[in-house]
Design an enzyme around this catalytic site. Structure first.
Site, short mmCIF file in Angstrom:
data_model
loop_
_atom_site.label_atom_id
_atom_site.label_comp_id
_atom_site.label_asym_id
_atom_site.label_seq_id
_atom_site.Cartn_x
_atom_site.Cartn_y
_atom_site.Cartn_z
N HIS A 171 0.86 -1.19 0.00
CA HIS A 171 0.00 0.00 0.00
C HIS A 171 0.89 1.24 0.00
O HIS A 171 2.10 1.15 0.18
CB HIS A 171 -0.94 -0.01 1.21
CG HIS A 171 -0.26 0.10 2.54
ND1 HIS A 171 0.54 -0.91 3.06
CD2 HIS A 171 -0.24 1.10 3.46
CE1 HIS A 171 1.01 -0.53 4.24
NE2 HIS A 171 0.55 0.68 4.49
N ASP B 185 5.96 4.61 4.88
CA ASP B 185 6.93 3.66 5.42
C ASP B 185 6.98 2.37 4.61
O ASP B 185 7.83 1.52 4.86
CB ASP B 185 6.64 3.36 6.89
CG ASP B 185 5.21 2.91 7.16
OD1 ASP B 185 4.29 3.45 6.52
OD2 ASP B 185 4.99 2.04 8.01
N HIS B 186 6.11 2.25 3.61
CA HIS B 186 6.10 1.06 2.75
C HIS B 186 6.43 1.39 1.29
O HIS B 186 6.53 0.47 0.48
CB HIS B 186 4.73 0.38 2.81
CG HIS B 186 4.39 -0.13 4.16
ND1 HIS B 186 4.54 -1.46 4.52
CD2 HIS B 186 3.94 0.51 5.26
CE1 HIS B 186 4.17 -1.60 5.78
NE2 HIS B 186 3.81 -0.42 6.26
N HIS C 281 -7.16 -2.15 5.82
CA HIS C 281 -6.35 -1.03 6.29
C HIS C 281 -7.06 0.25 5.85
O HIS C 281 -7.89 0.20 4.93
CB HIS C 281 -4.94 -1.14 5.67
CG HIS C 281 -3.91 -0.33 6.38
ND1 HIS C 281 -3.68 -0.41 7.72
CD2 HIS C 281 -3.01 0.58 5.90
CE1 HIS C 281 -2.69 0.41 8.05
NE2 HIS C 281 -2.28 1.02 6.97
N ASP D 181 0.37 -4.07 6.81
CA ASP D 181 -0.63 -3.34 7.58
C ASP D 181 -2.06 -3.80 7.33
O ASP D 181 -2.63 -3.58 6.25
CB ASP D 181 -0.51 -1.85 7.27
CG ASP D 181 0.86 -1.31 7.62
OD1 ASP D 181 1.78 -2.11 7.82
OD2 ASP D 181 1.01 -0.08 7.69
#
Length: 301
Positions: free
Chosen positions: A63, A67-68, A141, A204
């Site tokens: 996603h 942070d990803h 999420h 997540d």
């Protein structure tokens, strides 16, 4: 020589720490490299882990939270700078196409490599190769998120004692494998199914059907455990899992090696995650990930 291992590049959640970079995970699968969720700083972590742009064949983004995915810009530019000679394909939620475009062309650079774009829009297989099928499952999420799963095709293991009993040796072993029968002897009589390996990647998400589908029967499951169990309400609110929830998923799914990661900066003792995972009844191999760790995929049973 084929190698199957997880190279952990980063293990923090939203906020990196002195010891944990933002997310980043490279799965070495025989001759291929699949990079999952390159967060900010991934290019430097690759250098520290002795991972080169030439090692990458696919990039899988769950996603588009920073942070990803913020590391995409640097990784893609490095692929072009190093003139990677083979195709590289990026998989990501189709609803985030605008974010992928912005990250791919975040700054000026010379584009020398054609990155294939393969947005994910539904559950199911998204790539099929001779060595594995890459699948995606939707997660729960606040923004659209997909987890990934690698499934190796089942093969067959030849049984020497049965081959000898039927007098099959030398080139005839290869012949019965190719043709399925030889002089009245069926392949099933001299071999057994060798189950293909499975790898799951879950970031997540709250508990949902997709989590269990991705984890089912995995030899290795890499899964977020952002929170400890005492903060389960926060996990539900923000769309995450606790260590105990992740471990219960692994236990029910028959996972052999559980890798916990994506830890909130609020916790200081990583051993707490292992204690809670064990308290949840998971008895298989367990790793609480840290940056630059290498984790081999378990050998076949």
């Amino acid at each position: 020589m084929s190698v199957r291992e997880l190279v952990v590049l980063g293990t923090a959640s939203q906020v990196p720490t002195r010891h944990r970079n933002h997310n980043g995970y490279l799965l070495r699968w025989d001759g291929e490299g699949i990079l999952f969720d390159p967060g900010d700083g991934t290019q430097r972590q690759m250098l520290r882990a002795k991972v080169a742009a030439h090692d990458l064949n696919r990039i899988c983004v769950t996603h588009f939270h920073g942070d990803h995915s913020l590391g995409l810009a640097g990784v893609i530019q490095r692929i072009n700078l190093d003139r990677v000679p083979h195709p590289v394909t990026a998989h990501y939620p189709g609803s985030g196409q605008r974010f992928f475009d912005r990250l791919r062309y975040a700054t000026a650079y010379r584009e020398t490599v054609g990155i294939g774009e393969a947005p994910v829009t539904a559950d199911g297989p998204i790539a099929v190769t001779p060595g594995y099928t890459l699948e995606a499952r939707k997660l729960s999420h606040p923004v659209e998120s997909y987890g990934y799963r690698i499934v190796e095709p089942d093969g067959r293991r030849m049984l020497p004692e049965r081959l000898a009993a039927h007098g099959i040796k030398g080139p005839d072993v290869g012949r019965i494998q190719r043709e399925g029968a030889l002089d009245g002897v069926e392949l099933d009589e001299v071999s057994e199914v060798r189950r293909g390996q499975r790898f799951g990647f879950v970031m997540d998400t709250r508990l949902c059907e997709g989590v269990f589908g991705l984890a089912e029967g995995c030899d290795m499951l890499v899964i977020e455990s952002t929170f400890l169990d005492e903060d389960e309400q926060l996990a539900v609110e923000y769309g995450h899992l606790t260590a105990g929830q992740a471990a219960r998923v692994a236990r029910e799914a028959g996972v052999r090696h559980l890798v916990l990661t994506h830890f909130s900066q609020r916790y200081e003792d990583p051993d707490d995650f292992e204690r809670q995972a064990r308290a949840a009844g998971f008895e298989g191999e367990l790793t609480v990930a840290y940056d630059l760790l290498r984790v081999p995929v378990p050998k076949r049973r």
